[in-house]
Design a protein around this motif. Sequence first.
Motif, mmCIF file in Angstrom:
data_model
loop_
_atom_site.group_PDB
_atom_site.id
_atom_site.type_symbol
_atom_site.label_atom_id
_atom_site.label_comp_id
_atom_site.label_asym_id
_atom_site.label_seq_id
_atom_site.Cartn_x
_atom_site.Cartn_y
_atom_site.Cartn_z
ATOM 1 N N LYS A 303 0.891 -1.041 -0.172
ATOM 2 C CA LYS A 303 -0.181 -0.461 -0.183
ATOM 3 C C LYS A 303 1.035 1.292 -0.142
ATOM 4 C CE LYS A 303 -3.479 2.555 3.212
ATOM 5 N NZ LYS A 303 -3.833 2.010 4.563
ATOM 6 N N LEU A 304 1.461 0.890 0.799
ATOM 7 C CA LEU A 304 2.982 2.402 0.912
ATOM 8 C C LEU A 304 3.276 2.631 -0.652
ATOM 9 C CD1 LEU A 304 4.135 4.607 2.696
ATOM 10 C CD2 LEU A 304 5.615 2.668 3.028
ATOM 11 N N SER A 305 3.625 1.381 -0.911
ATOM 12 C CA SER A 305 4.403 1.604 -2.677
ATOM 13 C C SER A 305 3.480 1.946 -3.174
ATOM 14 C CB SER A 305 5.476 0.495 -2.863
ATOM 15 O OG SER A 305 4.101 -0.667 -2.995
ATOM 16 N N VAL A 306 2.150 2.003 -3.404
ATOM 17 C CA VAL A 306 1.294 2.742 -4.170
ATOM 18 C C VAL A 306 1.223 4.212 -3.764
ATOM 19 C CG1 VAL A 306 -0.593 2.711 -5.515
ATOM 20 C CG2 VAL A 306 0.380 0.500 -4.757
ATOM 21 N N ILE A 307 1.031 4.337 -2.884
ATOM 22 C CA ILE A 307 1.215 5.853 -2.468
ATOM 23 C C ILE A 307 2.203 6.152 -3.116
ATOM 24 C CG2 ILE A 307 0.987 7.592 -0.202
ATOM 25 C CD1 ILE A 307 -0.700 4.879 1.197
ATOM 26 N N VAL A 308 3.536 6.175 -2.371
ATOM 27 C CA VAL A 308 4.642 6.801 -3.068
ATOM 28 C C VAL A 308 4.386 6.774 -4.447
ATOM 29 C CG1 VAL A 308 7.310 6.532 -3.048
ATOM 30 C CG2 VAL A 308 6.181 6.348 -1.400
ATOM 31 N N GLN A 309 4.153 5.985 -4.838
ATOM 32 C CA GLN A 309 3.755 5.787 -7.312
ATOM 33 C C GLN A 309 3.470 6.827 -7.495
ATOM 34 O OE1 GLN A 309 6.650 4.680 -9.076
ATOM 35 N NE2 GLN A 309 5.292 5.028 -10.595
ATOM 36 N N GLN A 310 2.005 6.483 -6.809
ATOM 37 C CA GLN A 310 1.673 7.443 -7.257
ATOM 38 C C GLN A 310 1.881 8.921 -7.410
ATOM 39 O OE1 GLN A 310 -1.874 6.435 -4.773
ATOM 40 N NE2 GLN A 310 -3.474 5.211 -6.240
ATOM 41 N N ILE A 311 1.864 9.347 -5.939
ATOM 42 C CA ILE A 311 3.163 10.359 -5.449
ATOM 43 C C ILE A 311 4.149 11.165 -6.990
ATOM 44 C CG2 ILE A 311 4.387 12.197 -4.397
ATOM 45 C CD1 ILE A 311 2.995 10.754 -2.021
ATOM 46 N N PHE A 312 5.170 10.475 -7.114
ATOM 47 C CA PHE A 312 5.433 10.265 -8.607
ATOM 48 C C PHE A 312 5.557 10.815 -9.356
ATOM 49 C CE2 PHE A 312 8.763 8.470 -11.532
ATOM 50 C CZ PHE A 312 9.671 9.255 -11.314
ATOM 51 N N LYS A 326 11.222 13.993 -6.739
ATOM 52 C CA LYS A 326 11.819 13.427 -7.726
ATOM 53 C C LYS A 326 12.517 11.449 -8.043
ATOM 54 C CE LYS A 326 16.652 15.667 -6.961
ATOM 55 N NZ LYS A 326 16.716 14.781 -6.725
ATOM 56 N N ASP A 327 12.663 11.319 -6.603
ATOM 57 C CA ASP A 327 13.309 10.230 -6.471
ATOM 58 C C ASP A 327 12.192 9.141 -5.223
ATOM 59 O OD1 ASP A 327 16.025 11.366 -7.602
ATOM 60 O OD2 ASP A 327 16.353 12.192 -5.728
ATOM 61 N N LEU A 328 11.260 9.244 -5.588
ATOM 62 C CA LEU A 328 10.082 8.663 -5.108
ATOM 63 C C LEU A 328 9.662 7.089 -6.178
ATOM 64 C CD1 LEU A 328 7.223 10.574 -3.730
ATOM 65 C CD2 LEU A 328 9.251 9.985 -2.440
ATOM 66 N N ASN A 329 10.588 6.777 -7.230
ATOM 67 C CA ASN A 329 10.494 6.153 -7.743
ATOM 68 C C ASN A 329 11.947 4.810 -7.438
ATOM 69 O OD1 ASN A 329 12.468 8.483 -9.154
ATOM 70 N ND2 ASN A 329 12.857 6.792 -10.921
ATOM 71 N N LEU A 330 12.314 5.859 -6.987
ATOM 72 C CA LEU A 330 13.104 4.827 -6.058
ATOM 73 C C LEU A 330 13.059 4.249 -5.038
ATOM 74 C CD1 LEU A 330 16.757 6.994 -6.642
ATOM 75 C CD2 LEU A 330 15.841 5.168 -7.897
ATOM 76 N N MET A 331 12.160 4.549 -3.769
ATOM 77 C CA MET A 331 11.704 4.063 -2.956
ATOM 78 C C MET A 331 10.811 3.140 -2.879
ATOM 79 S SD MET A 331 9.930 6.360 -0.213
ATOM 80 C CE MET A 331 8.973 5.596 1.484
ATOM 81 N N THR A 332 9.807 3.566 -4.486
ATOM 82 C CA THR A 332 8.572 2.489 -4.971
ATOM 83 C C THR A 332 9.090 1.007 -4.834
ATOM 84 O OG1 THR A 332 7.384 4.012 -6.342
ATOM 85 C CG2 THR A 332 7.024 1.696 -6.532
ATOM 86 N N ARG A 333 10.717 1.144 -6.002
ATOM 87 C CA ARG A 333 11.378 -0.117 -6.085
ATOM 88 C C ARG A 333 11.695 -0.908 -4.908
ATOM 89 N NH1 ARG A 333 16.089 2.572 -10.459
ATOM 90 N NH2 ARG A 333 14.477 3.663 -11.012
ATOM 91 N N LEU A 334 12.369 -0.035 -3.834
ATOM 92 C CA LEU A 334 12.837 -0.691 -2.716
ATOM 93 C C LEU A 334 11.917 -0.643 -1.582
ATOM 94 C CD1 LEU A 334 15.576 -1.250 -0.676
ATOM 95 C CD2 LEU A 334 15.191 0.939 0.042
ATOM 96 N N LEU A 335 10.392 -0.421 -1.871
ATOM 97 C CA LEU A 335 9.133 -0.921 -0.781
ATOM 98 C C LEU A 335 8.525 -2.324 -1.331
ATOM 99 C CD1 LEU A 335 7.656 2.216 -0.909
ATOM 100 C CD2 LEU A 335 8.282 0.570 1.576
ATOM 101 N N PHE A 336 8.997 -2.464 -3.227
ATOM 102 C CA PHE A 336 8.426 -3.778 -3.573
ATOM 103 C C PHE A 336 9.774 -4.850 -3.283
ATOM 104 C CE2 PHE A 336 5.268 -1.166 -6.888
ATOM 105 C CZ PHE A 336 4.815 -2.003 -6.321
#
Length: 352
Positions: A303-312, A326-336
Amino acid sequence: MIQEVRKGEEINSESLKKFLFESGLLSNHYNKLKILQFNNGFSNLTYLIKFENKELVLRMPPKGARFGHDMEREFRVLSSLRNSSLKIPKVYFFSKDISILGAPFYLMENINGIILTKNNPISKNLTAQQYQFISKMWIENIVQIHEINFNKMGLDKIGKPIGYVERQIKNWSTQYIKSETENIDESRKIIGWLDRNKPKKYDHCLIHNDYKYDNIVFDKSLNSVNAILDWEMCTIGDPLMDFGTSLAYWTIESDHKNIKGILDYPTVNAGNPTRMELVSMYESRRKIKIKDLIFYYVYGLFKLSVIVQQIFYRYKKGHTKDEKFKDLNLMTRLLFKLGWQAIQKNKIEHYY
């Protein structure tokens, strides 16, 4: 925490002044407004409105938001809970007239106190004993939310408990796919695993859905809670999905540096319980045993990864220019990756 309004996120002060005057909150239309912006958080736009020795908070959805951010829902929940035992801010007005500020918004009181964030110096200077006390308060308040009589509060219609878990997996999966900007192998693996491993039986109650340290205002002595904030995702659903989301945010000192790098919360400081200790505290307080712990924790990370991805996604599309996105896609990758590792190791700690 409070700053000048970011470029591109300004609001029409004259339109707001007219609304405040017509609502009876502003006594003289010619009096000045001071508008500032809260800079913490990654979701709704939140402003501090100062006028006539008053301070109100205005909340509205971010530009380009595609899902969620239901201001009317949050206003209705807070209005219904005003006579409950929960610590919540008083709300004043809601408007869905987009001609005023360009989006629906509502106004609530400004709650003074301490919010424990990574950038708040107080968070780093608390003793282990203080964090032990604070974490117990944290548990006590989420349990109070889960045990409140939502029917008595008139909130029985804000959610559909039957099929809640199934809908959450489906809806968050759909939202991720619609905001996807790159291929992440673990994303599809986790979506499939969650669907196959969802519990067949579960409880339902009032749930907050974003319960974490930086959505709580503590009093200045840190001995009590002044208010719980950010109720936009509140609904009637599985309390363990709520708790699982909170666990996903609960970074601990022994976590890998990459985890602490993206989820840099005060929960890493000495005195805070580990995630497993937090589970034991919650189970003890509610007199239950969590059977599907890995599912609920991985769901929280997902769920957190989806929220972060939506913001990115909004940032990449130019709907927000805030560089912190600007770097939230990196956070999405790591959360997965974290979610998939937790599944492989069957652990919520020491798995990465």
